[in-house]
Design a protein around this motif. Structure first.
Motif, PDB file in Angstrom:
ATOM      1  N   GLN A 275       0.517  -1.396   0.062  1.00 23.36           N
ATOM      2  CA  GLN A 275       0.062  -0.143   0.232  1.00 23.36           C
ATOM      3  C   GLN A 275       0.783   1.030   0.074  1.00 23.36           C
ATOM      4  OE1 GLN A 275      -1.851   0.807   3.665  1.00 23.36           O
ATOM      5  NE2 GLN A 275      -3.568   2.433   2.540  1.00 23.36           N
ATOM      6  N   GLU A 477      -9.502   5.557  -5.445  1.00 20.44           N
ATOM      7  CA  GLU A 477      -8.897   4.092  -4.672  1.00 20.44           C
ATOM      8  C   GLU A 477     -10.492   3.976  -4.127  1.00 20.44           C
ATOM      9  OE1 GLU A 477      -6.450   2.809  -0.895  1.00 20.44           O
ATOM     10  OE2 GLU A 477      -7.137   4.099  -1.133  1.00 20.44           O
ATOM     11  N   LEU A 608      -4.137  -0.668  -7.677  1.00 11.78           N
ATOM     12  CA  LEU A 608      -5.037  -1.142  -6.120  1.00 11.78           C
ATOM     13  C   LEU A 608      -6.626  -2.498  -5.720  1.00 11.78           C
ATOM     14  CD1 LEU A 608      -5.613   2.878  -6.689  1.00 11.78           C
ATOM     15  CD2 LEU A 608      -4.597   1.672  -4.315  1.00 11.78           C
TER      16      LEU A 608
END
Length: 634
Positions: A275, A477, A608
């Motif tokens: 991340q 996201e 993602l």
């Protein structure tokens, strides 16, 4: 694939060993261990702790057992020979020959990265001499071989042992009779020497490691050992010989100051390294492009052992051969489209592990380009050396580590500045590789007279805008998390792309399978009707990369083929594509169309998607099963 740390000091070195393992754990986490020479207590000798859990568990075990010592070696393992089990974990001991050897004090402790190809032959020979094996590893063979050759001088025993080894190795070994001495050797796997500093009359400690990052905060004085070197590390001194046994002085093996910042491996506010590294991409791209004011060959001038001027090389070549593995191979596949469209140079992309084992047609006017995050990838290094052996001397690497073997062995280099990448699934290394490869495309186009001043200015302007553009993509996201919640319930997925976005579909599928364990495949969208369409059902999501380019209408037809069979589409669409959400069609709109650089933007939502799908499934995102970073074995 594995991590090695070794140390000889006047003070306790166990904390240094364990801290080094923590920094190298991403290279292998099937098991870990530490061995030391403990002089205090009623029974001085070799002691070890091993674990099939993570380094944190080993740290607790070491503390509980009170292991303290001035000499030790440590290892974190990615399993090759033998299952991940305590008896296969390093360090390995040799107790000498005889059926009762295990009841005697250990004589040799050894850790090893790499693969010994003739281990079966050596095992049979050692068993015939009375050595009993406690593991299934090829490594234990080396420990027993060193013991068998030991005659009071560990350095000579190790030199004799490595002369018998076929394959790749980096080793660190010590003997109970020489408790302030660790000997290391390398061939095909990386190993560095860390030079410590003397303090207040106390002799300097010295260290071994498979990566300088393991020694961050301990020493920044690093010697990069060459292929075939053997190094003798003692309290306050060290020396090195090459594969022929010739002593190497400071001029031949110089000490370099290497800033391997420990802060680079801190998580900060992020939940996982992957991340963190996804969100570091704007900065990584900005750093990689820092100082690029114009397209000049000097950007690629060599930094290795035999550096060359890039402008000479670019004038001497008329084709490109790209060698890489995994994610780096996919970046090379994107570069092929750029090189042939913009620079008009014929380009071939090969999987490194395949190239070296097939009969190919060498061409001395070829620029051989290797791509590697670590610069130590064994298959890519071997493929590079194979190409060089065929007479192709024009070599260039796109690499994230300036001090790596790849940079040292290539005539030219472009160093990406992604920073340390800890997550096994590569993210920022990939996008910075693409940035470096696009610059290479422009430089070659310019050298061939195929890049106008107007086009150069336009491309450079687009590249400078990349960090801002990627930041805008990261803002998607929340929508991607919604997709991930649905993907987490699936066991199969299909990824489609066309043209230079087909490699991005491949990379998206790789990311998903690496960390979520969902079976994922990628195809050029036009190939759908030639077989993969048979797999499409409502249970298999189909991810489609849909930039607003010349192939868009063809891609829309391929999407209709999916919908006609009941498939569910997840589309990453540029503005202006006129693809809207509908029953069975989920669309995320990209912030802007980015032309030939759009692969750098389109891969980010796929990263993602893989991350959040893995998160929803509860897998180990940074350390996926069966995988490891920096693949230094074949």
């Amino acid at each position: 694939m594995c991590g090695i740390v070794g140390a000889v000091g006047a003070q306790d070195v166990v904390a240094v060993l364990v801290q080094g393992l923590q920094r190298l754990e991403y290279r292998g986490y099937d098991s870990c261990g530490v061995a030391v020479y403990r002089s205090e207590g009623p029974q001085p000798g070799l002691y070890r702790a091993r674990s099939t859990a993570r380094v944190a568990d080993l740290q607790a075990q070491v503390a509980a057992e009170g292991l303290r010592a001035g000499t030790g070696i440590a290892h974190t393992r990615w399993a090759t020979h033998g299952a991940p089990a305590v008896h296969n974990a390093h360090p390995h001991f040799s107790h000498g020959p005889g059926a009762d050897a295990a009841n005697r004090p250990a004589r040799v402790a050894l850790v090893h990265n790499g693969i010994i190809e003739n281990h079966d032959e050596l095992r049979a020979e050692l068993q015939a001499r009375g050595y009993v094996f406690a593991s299934q590893t090829d490594t234990e063979v080396i420990a027993h071989l060193v013991d068998a050759l030991y005659d009071g001088d560990l350095f000579e025993a190790v030199r004799g042992a490595v002369a018998r080894l076929h394959g790749a190795y980096a080793i660190a070994v010590f003997h109970k009779d020489e408790p302030q001495r660790v000997v290391g050797a390398r061939a095909g796997s990386p190993l560095v020497l860390g030079v410590g500093a003397a303090e207040a009359g106390v002799p300097a400690p010295h260290f071994l490691a498979s990566d300088a990052m393991a020694l961050a905060g301990v020493t920044d004085q690093i010697v990069y050992l060459a292929e075939g070197d053997v190094v003798d590390v003692q309290l306050g001194r060290y020396w090195i010989v090459d594969r022929e046994g010739r002593p190497m002085d400071a001029g031949q093996r110089p000490v370099k100051t290497v800033q391997a910042h420990s802060g680079a491996v801190e998580l900060g506010p992020y939940r996982h390294y992957m991340q963190k590294e996804i969100f570091e991409q704007p900065r990584a791209l900005a750093d990689t492009l820092e100082g690029v004011e114009s397209v000049v060959p000097e950007l690629f001038d060599g930094q290795g052992e035999q550096p060359m001027a890039a402008w000479r090389v670019f004038q001497a070549i008329d084709r490109v051969l790209i060698l890489a593995c995994g994610t780096s191979y996919y970046s090379g596949c994107v570069a092929k489209y750029w090189l042939e469209e913009i620079a008009r140079i014929p380009t071939q992309v090969e999987i490194a592990s395949e190239y070296r084992y097939r009969a190919s047609v060498p061409d001395p006017r070829t620029l051989v380009v290797t791509i590697s995050q670590s610069g130590e990838t064994a298959d890519t290094l071997a493929a590079l050396r194979h190409a060089q052996s065929l007479g192709m001397r024009h070599t260039l690497t796109v690499c994230n580590v300036a001090t790596s073997a790849m940079v040292r062995e290539c005539a030219l280099a472009y160093i990406t500045r992604a920073g340390a990448e800890i997550g096994v699934a590569s993210t920022k290394a990939f996008t910075t590789q693409l940035a470096g490869l696009f610059l290479l495309t422009l430089a070659l186009a310019q050298a061939k007279g195929r890049l106008s001043a107007e086009d150069e200015a336009r491309h450079l302007k687009a590249m400078r805008h990349l960090p801002v553009a990627v930041q805008s993509v990261l803002a998607l996201e929340p929508q991607i998390i919604h997709w991930a919640e649905q993907f987490a319930q699936k066991e199969h997925a299909l990824f489609l792309g066309r043209g230079l976005h087909y490699p991005i579909a491949l990379e998206g599928a790789l990311k998903l399978k690496e960390i979520s364990y969902i079976h994922a495949e990628a195809y050029p969208a036009g190939e759908l009707k030639h077989g993969p369409l048979a797999l499409v059902t409502q249970a298999m999501p189909v991810v489609t990369v849909a930039p607003n380019d010349a192939l868009l209408e063809k891609l829309k037809s391929n999407m209709q083929e999916v919908r006609a069979r009941g498939g569910v589409l997840y589309v990453l669409a540029d503005a202006g594509t006129h693809i809207g959400s509908a029953d069975g069609v989920h669309v995320i709109r990209m912030p802007e169309h980015y032309g030939v650089l759009s692969p750098i933007l389109h891969v980010v939502p796929l990263q993602l998607l893989a991350y959040h799908t893995a998160l929803a499934r509860g897998t180990d995102v940074d350390k996926p099963r069966n995988l490891a970073k920096s693949v230094t074995v074949e």
